[in-house]
Design a protein around this motif. Structure first.
Motif, short mmCIF file in Angstrom:
data_model
loop_
_atom_site.label_atom_id
_atom_site.label_comp_id
_atom_site.label_asym_id
_atom_site.label_seq_id
_atom_site.Cartn_x
_atom_site.Cartn_y
_atom_site.Cartn_z
N ASN A 71 -21.19 -5.15 -7.82
CA ASN A 71 -20.39 -5.12 -8.85
C ASN A 71 -19.56 -6.34 -9.21
N GLU A 100 -6.93 4.04 6.37
CA GLU A 100 -8.00 4.68 6.06
C GLU A 100 -8.89 3.85 4.99
N ARG A 101 -7.92 3.42 3.98
CA ARG A 101 -8.73 2.45 2.86
C ARG A 101 -9.16 1.31 3.36
N TYR A 104 -12.69 1.14 5.02
CA TYR A 104 -13.88 1.10 4.01
C TYR A 104 -14.77 0.22 4.21
N PHE A 247 -23.62 8.05 -5.42
CA PHE A 247 -22.67 7.11 -5.13
C PHE A 247 -21.44 7.72 -4.61
N ALA A 251 -19.98 7.53 -0.83
CA ALA A 251 -18.38 6.86 -0.78
C ALA A 251 -17.66 7.90 0.17
N TYR A 255 -15.80 7.93 3.66
CA TYR A 255 -14.30 8.32 3.74
C TYR A 255 -14.37 9.37 4.95
N TYR B 25 -20.82 3.50 -14.74
CA TYR B 25 -20.95 3.63 -13.32
C TYR B 25 -20.23 2.48 -12.38
N CYS B 26 -19.93 1.52 -13.27
CA CYS B 26 -19.18 0.31 -12.50
C CYS B 26 -17.72 0.80 -11.98
N PHE B 27 -16.99 1.54 -13.12
CA PHE B 27 -16.00 1.95 -13.21
C PHE B 27 -15.61 2.98 -12.18
N ARG B 28 -16.72 4.04 -12.11
CA ARG B 28 -16.35 4.96 -10.96
C ARG B 28 -16.79 4.59 -9.84
N SER B 29 -17.83 3.62 -9.49
CA SER B 29 -18.09 3.19 -8.16
C SER B 29 -16.93 2.35 -7.71
N ARG B 30 -16.27 1.73 -8.40
CA ARG B 30 -15.34 1.00 -8.03
C ARG B 30 -13.98 1.80 -7.28
N LEU B 31 -13.76 3.01 -8.39
CA LEU B 31 -12.65 3.88 -7.86
C LEU B 31 -13.22 4.41 -6.31
N ALA B 32 -14.55 4.97 -6.53
CA ALA B 32 -14.79 5.57 -5.41
C ALA B 32 -14.65 4.79 -4.16
N ALA B 33 -14.88 3.37 -4.15
CA ALA B 33 -14.76 2.66 -2.92
C ALA B 33 -13.31 2.48 -2.43
N LEU B 34 -12.44 2.71 -3.85
CA LEU B 34 -10.94 2.65 -3.41
C LEU B 34 -10.49 3.93 -2.98
N GLY B 35 -11.25 4.82 -2.73
CA GLY B 35 -10.79 6.16 -2.10
C GLY B 35 -10.98 7.30 -3.15
N PHE B 36 -10.88 6.92 -4.52
CA PHE B 36 -10.91 8.19 -5.38
C PHE B 36 -12.39 8.87 -5.44
N THR B 37 -12.44 9.77 -4.29
CA THR B 37 -13.51 10.64 -4.33
C THR B 37 -13.16 12.25 -4.27
N PRO B 38 -13.98 12.88 -4.89
CA PRO B 38 -13.57 14.40 -5.07
C PRO B 38 -12.97 14.91 -3.83
N ARG B 58 -5.02 7.94 0.26
CA ARG B 58 -5.17 7.40 1.16
C ARG B 58 -4.46 6.06 1.76
#
Lengths: 665, 81
Positions: A71, A100-101, A104, A247, A251, A255, B25-38, B58
């Motif tokens: 990205n 935790e973060r 990653y 993805f 991800a 985690y 996609y860019c926004f969601r994958s960036r947030l996922a990497a920061l720990g915003f996963t379901p 997290r």
């Protein structure tokens, strides 16, 4: 000795932002650092060496990134370096207080070919937050070396080097526990790997490529497009289409893996505890008090810069630059006057300008670095975000712009903290509208000669600049740099005690890069202006510069400015404060002390006001222009910046002259 | 079961569980990497009703623009924060 390698050990330093990576890098490399750019990119590359006994470590600082997706250019640089350059070891710096973060990135690094040593840093901050970590337990879970560190106090560096040596020279056992994709996506991942296995470029692990393709990685998917059989490609596209949200599974899988790794090693405090950061943030991010605190800190930054920087600047000028000029004049007494002029006015004048910038810049860089290291910078960005939004920018653009009050060059260089290319370009274009100390010096000299309330006029001029900045920002955002705003997502790190060595090293490096960027440009501009003002001989009044100024007189008349004023503006291209020296020469060789009196006899207050307005908004100085060129990597945008400011400043001059005249000045 | 809302609607000191993220996609994958996963638990630290907000997840505090927070779907956490 068997364990002595023929080559230096090549170490790549990886880590997310706010994990103390630069402190670790500074500890390792000290003064051996070299700062440059990654080839073809405006992303900073730092390298250095570290000597430990007989061993030499070559350390490359990878860009700080949260992940290794495709990205951003930083992420691509980091992963391509590891795959293509094959470092002997990757040291992954992890923040123990946000384990935790920050693990990653470790989860992303482990599947790559280079062995990983985890540097568990900032244990002191974790301790302050009540987090207890047992590194041995974490190491046992990870299957990779884990080194406890408090880099800001120099702790753990020897052990880190020892563990790197163990992996490279002693062949220490290394079998890391690698994260897995969530179970519901295992089958498709296997299928993708089967399809791509024979076709990945050399050096790329096929399991990693498959995982990245499943994640939707554009770079690797495109790379495979040309290499795969059309039917295999179609099948992959089909899989990706059916698993658009893969993805999240990848991800999420990472985690979950992290949670398993740290479960036994980390004891967290009970939720609901109020920490130091909570207490400070109650004020620092408050919608009203946050702004008051920001204003206070920035005021303090100004005060420090003036209190420390300006006297040193004056001392350097008096003893070093003026002394050198005198000395040169005496030594060159035998030579023709043009040679004396060339050396004294052209070379020493130019170099002197560069040198006198030093103290101001060093103080400003140090303050900027300290705010960064403490963790305050992101809070300032947060409270300023709503105002920056008007210009289509995020809060992150605020601090580089603020640096512009010291000097526009660091402001332009500082825009690297802005994470979208569009916002960064916009910030660069706006930076020259922030009035720097050199311009304020001109105002401080001229305003008292014409106005009864010079302070009010000075503040008024600053306000005009900031108002114009906002308007230009809104206009550029609306009409020139249209496009979607990149998401505003920014980590607010925990506050921690700064490391003075890191701040000092950073300030010094920024100063050196300013010198590299600006030094030659200012010298060249100084020589150019000297040549234009002394050719064909017979004093500056008969020079090419004066002739050029005279042809501009009709334009100047619109602002009440005669050719001398126009020439003064032109000469400010070398460095803004050169205007004063030029005016002093052109208005009858008056010393700068008497300049005010002489000007009053020649210029009306309305024209003086117009002159100050133009000067405040005028085209960037040579050094700033060089910085704009190198940071935008485009002559087109540099030219755009110059033309924009030329138009804005002349319009401002004409408008203020007309208004002042209408009001009877 | 608690109703689904967007993160920007939550008051300070509310805890919630992340359900999903909208957007590109860019926004969601960036947030996922920061720990915003379901399934991740999120706590709101500051929300003034306009401008950016601060959330913690997290063991990290993250400032989010309002538009960004409006794309994050959550469910109020029944357990205490």
């Amino acid at each position: 000795m068997s364990d002595k390698p023929k080559h230096p050990i090549r170490v790549a330093l990886a880590g997310q932002p706010n994990v103390g990576k630069s402190t670790v890098f500074n500890l390792l490399t000290g003064l051996s650092q070299h700062v440059g750019n990654w080839p073809g990119k405006t992303v900073e590359q730092k390298t250095g060496t570290c000597q430990q006994g007989e061993l030499t470590f070559e350390v490359v600082d990878l860009p700080g990134t949260y992940s290794l997706s495709a990205n951003s250019p930083e992420e691509l640089i980091a992963r391509e370096y590891i795959i293509r350059e094959k470092p002997d070891v990757v040291v992954a710096v992890v923040n123990a207080s946000a384990i935790e973060r920050s693990m990653y990135l470790v989860a992303e690094l482990l599947p790559l070919p280079a062995p990983v040593v985890v540097a568990l840093n900032m244990l002191d901050v974790a301790d302050q937050e009540g987090v207890v970590i047992e590194p041995h337990v974490l190491e046992a879970a990870l299957g990779a070396p884990v080194v406890s560190m408090v880099a800001s106090r120099g702790q753990g560096i020897l052990e880190l080097l020892e563990r790197v040596r163990g992996l490279v020279c002693l062949g220490a056992h290394y079998e890391p526990n690698v994260p897995d994709v969530r179970s519901d996506h295992k089958q498709v991942l296997e299928r993708i790997e089967q399809l791509v296995r024979e076709h990945v470029p050399a050096g790329y692990p096929s399991s990693w490529v498959a995982l990245k393709v499943l994640e939707g990685d554009r770079q690797l998917t495109e790379l495979l497009h040309d290499r795969l059989h059309p039917e295999d490609w179609t099948e992959i596209q089909q899989i990706l289409h059916e698993h658009e949200d893969a993805f999240l599974a990848v991800a999420g899988g990472r985690y979950e893996w992290i949670a398993r790794m740290v479960r036994a090693a980390v004891v967290k405090p009970k939720a609901g505890q109020i920490t130091l950061t909570d207490r400070l943030d109650r004020w620092a991010t408050h919608p009203f008090w946050g702004l008051v605190i920001l204003a206070g800190i920035l005021g303090l930054a100004f005060w420090l810069t003036y209190a420390v920087g300006s006297p040193v600047q004056a001392l350097i000028y008096r003893h070093l630059v003026a002394g050198l000029a005198n000395w040169a004049q005496q030594r060159l007494a035998w030579s023709p006057p043009w040679l004396i002029g060339l050396i004294v006015d052209g070379v020493i004048g130019g170099v002197g300008t560069v040198v006198t910038f030093f103290p101001i810049l060093l103080v400003f860089f140090a303050i900027f670095g300290a705010l960064e290291d403490i963790g305050y910078m992101s809070r300032a960005a947060y409270v300023m975000d709503r105002f920056m939004h008007l210009m289509g920018l995020h809060g992150k653009s605020f601090l580089p712009l603020f640096l512009g009050f010291g000097c526009n060059v660091p402001a332009v260089l500082g825009t690297r903290v802005v994470d979208s290319e569009r916002a960064r370009l916009l910030t660069i274009l706006l930076a020259p509208l922030v009035p720097c100390t050199a311009r304020m010096a001109i105002v401080a000299t001229i305003a008292p000669a014409f106005f009864t309330a010079p302070t009010l006029v000075s503040w008024g001029l600053v306000a005009v600049n900031l108002g114009v900045l906002a308007l230009v920002g809104i206009a550029l955002n609306r009409f020139v740099l249209r496009g979607e705003m990149v998401a505003f997502v920014m980590e607010l790190p925990l506050y921690h005690i700064p490391n003075w060595r890191t701040i000092g090293t950073l300030a010094w490096q920024r100063l050196v890069s300013f010198l590299e960027k600006a030094g030659t440009v200012i010298l060249a501009a100084s020589l150019l202006v000297w040549a234009l003002s002394s050719i064909p001989g017979g004093g500056i009044e008969a020079s090419l510069l004066a002739r050029f100024g005279r042809t501009l007189e009709p334009l100047g008349r619109l602002m009440g400015l005669d050719w001398r004023m126009m020439v003064a503006l032109l000469s400010s291209f070398v460095a803004k404060e050169n205007s004063l020296a030029t005016l002093a020469v052109l208005y009858g060789g008056a010393g700068e002390g008497q300049l005010a009196t002489v000007l009053r006899n020649h210029v009306t207050p309305a024209a003086a006001l117009a002159f100050l307005v133009v000067q405040m908004l005028f085209i960037p100085c040579a050094a700033t222009m060089a910085a704009v060129r190198s940071e935008t990597n485009s002559w087109r945008w540099t030219a755009f910046c110059v033309v924009l400011l030329l138009v804005v400043s002349l319009a401002g001059g004409i408008a203020s002259y007309s208004v002042a005249r209408a009001l009877g000045f | 079961m608690a109703e689904e809302l967007v993160l920007s609607k939550l008051d300070a000191d509310t805890a919630a569980v992340l359900i999903g993220i909208g957007g590109g996609y860019c926004f969601r994958s960036r947030l996922a990497a920061l720990g915003f996963t379901p399934g991740t638990r999120v706590r709101v630290i500051q929300n003034l009703g306009r401008g950016p907000m601060i959330v913690a997840l997290r063991d990290t505090r993250i400032a989010l623009g309002r538009c960004e927070a409006q794309r994050i779907r959550v469910r109020i956490d029944a357990d205490k924060p």
